[in-house]
Design an enzyme around this catalytic site. Sequence first.
Site, mmCIF file in Angstrom:
data_model
loop_
_atom_site.group_PDB
_atom_site.id
_atom_site.type_symbol
_atom_site.label_atom_id
_atom_site.label_comp_id
_atom_site.label_asym_id
_atom_site.label_seq_id
_atom_site.Cartn_x
_atom_site.Cartn_y
_atom_site.Cartn_z
ATOM 1 N N ALA A 394 0.764 -0.702 -0.434
ATOM 2 C CA ALA A 394 0.473 0.115 -0.306
ATOM 3 C C ALA A 394 1.289 1.261 0.343
ATOM 4 O O ALA A 394 1.751 1.065 1.198
ATOM 5 C CB ALA A 394 -0.611 0.045 1.088
ATOM 6 N N CYS A 395 0.689 2.424 -1.500
ATOM 7 C CA CYS A 395 1.464 3.824 -0.791
ATOM 8 C C CYS A 395 0.181 4.899 -0.978
ATOM 9 O O CYS A 395 -1.536 4.372 -1.121
ATOM 10 C CB CYS A 395 1.832 3.712 -1.977
ATOM 11 S SG CYS A 395 1.674 3.663 -3.449
ATOM 12 N N ASP A 396 0.909 5.743 -1.269
ATOM 13 C CA ASP A 396 -0.525 6.932 -1.050
ATOM 14 C C ASP A 396 -1.349 7.115 -2.157
ATOM 15 O O ASP A 396 -2.236 7.115 -1.833
ATOM 16 C CB ASP A 396 0.231 8.216 -0.997
ATOM 17 C CG ASP A 396 -0.026 9.108 -0.556
ATOM 18 O OD1 ASP A 396 -1.308 9.020 -0.352
ATOM 19 O OD2 ASP A 396 -0.176 10.849 -1.812
ATOM 20 N N VAL A 428 -3.464 3.511 0.275
ATOM 21 C CA VAL A 428 -3.857 3.097 1.687
ATOM 22 C C VAL A 428 -4.957 3.197 1.900
ATOM 23 O O VAL A 428 -5.226 2.513 2.244
ATOM 24 C CB VAL A 428 -2.566 3.363 1.925
ATOM 25 C CG1 VAL A 428 -2.727 5.129 2.314
ATOM 26 C CG2 VAL A 428 -2.896 2.934 3.350
#
Length: 601
Positions: A394-396, A428
């Site tokens: 999960a990233c931005d 995320v």
Amino acid sequence: MSQNTATADKPKTSLKAKVQKFGTFLSGMIMPNIAAIIAWGLVTALFLNPGGWFPSPTFIKLSAPMLSYLLPLLIGYTGGKMVDDERGGIVGGIATIGAVVGSSVPMFLGAMIMGPLGGWCMKKIDDMFQAKIKSGFEMIYNNFSAGILGMLLAMLAQVVVGPFVDAGTNFMASGVDWIISIHALPLANLFIEPAKILFLNNAIGNGILVPLGIQTASKVGKSVLFLLESNPGPGIGVLLAFCFFGKGSAKSSAPGAAIIQFFGGIHEIYFPYIMMKPSLFLAVMAGGVSGTFTFQLLDAGLKAAASPGSIIAVLLMTPKGSYVGVIAGVLVAAIVSFLISAFILKRDKSDPDADDFAGQQAAVQEMKAESKGQTNTASTSTLDYKDVQKVIFACDAGMGSSAMGASLLRDKFKKAGLENVPVTNMAVRNLKDEPGLLVVTQKELSERAQQKAPHAIDVSVDNFMNSPRYDEIVANLKVASQEKIDDGVQPTTQAVNATPASDVAEINFDLVAEIDFIHHDQHTGSATMATSLLKEQLAKAGKKTTVKRVSIDDVADETDRLVISTPETIKNLKSRYTNVQALAVADLQDKKLSEVVKNVK
């Protein structure tokens, strides 16, 4: 006493996490529509008459409608959908057209207001009335409630929101023009560069600078605002300094990171290098200021947003006549950032072993876990990896760095014989709390990931490209797999049982607590009718299983859910979810539905 204890135990959201969440929400409306913004920019750059590469009075007619109608409506629809799925998106789009009609400027900010507002209003109305609608009247309610609400919001937007945002936009545009006129715009990078490294890059770039930049570009044909956050110069300067003057694995990993950052446009990859040595904040801040000063001095700008922030994307969005200014600004930013970074790294007298990049990552994460009274999720043996069924990066934005990390871990899983554990990536904000989930995220986003999926195993890393956590995840999963074998359990049993089915005989009806019909695009009406019919059949048969109509994005990936839809949709479902059970049917008369009624509780 107990009340105070409960209050103390309630998790609190930090200010940084709140800012990240709000910024991500804003950028979430822009990010899915970047392709449309680029399309508009290319049309303008190529066919502007005069000034384009291939001036065309015919094709340039596409530019104004795309700017005034297409882009705001897409943003409004996306904002509504983020709040309340397709119905919210439709109402958000209808509401946005009111703001468009009521304004004389491109209504991007109005779309970012009316889109989410339309979705929120639709969600609240559905919560109040949808459960009270009699069987057979669902479609009438769905269509007319959304239509009436959309009409009212469009009227409100035309009369109030459009003129208000129009005035506010003109005020902000005047403020930006004034800042540019006094040559103070470079000072913005004193805030932009540190904020990027705190993972606010998408919020700043797509949530603030892109909408304002489009307003400017629509008037003068280009905007320097598109370059403030996307300039790859400061990042490449730091990474090149590490290539020559770094130590340990930071130096060895820097060349690959430099290529990915400069040509791939994934700026997040250089953040860990700066976090490792906070004095390097000065380097990127100085690089950003000098680059923007050069852009402004040479009257450089882009036609549209450069996303991702790759030198390739930047050059593609550069209008005719601005290449010298754009390239000069990137080079100046890179040189200034490189020189300051090199000075800092050369003066660093720390022990080379203590400066090892991987070692620093592990030490920082360990100290963070201890400060919170937590156990390091990736290096401890107390966590039960036997239950892991899925790994999510999960990233931005859910597009760049997380996709790269997921690809690396998939390769490690394949070599270790762990292909039965799927690895995916997402933003995320889209995480869901589900059993058997292991979440990998950058440490700056770890707090938000834990809020979205509190029961998941959380693994925080500094760098998706080069983290020792990956090998530890593989080792822990292999140990868990061997323990299953020692206990007489086949390691793939859970995955096999959780694999979505397409035949009635493969469904475990003892687990089914809810039946979901997928609705999307042109199948909305069919899903509504199917839901109504199955509810009636279950009621006649005395069954109490819940039946709902849901979006494919909102499916709960749990074994107690049975999802029914067309074969094409089920195929898509299987590629996205691992636990939910599924049944493909040809139409509403399919005999499989009768079998479902017989077998459910």
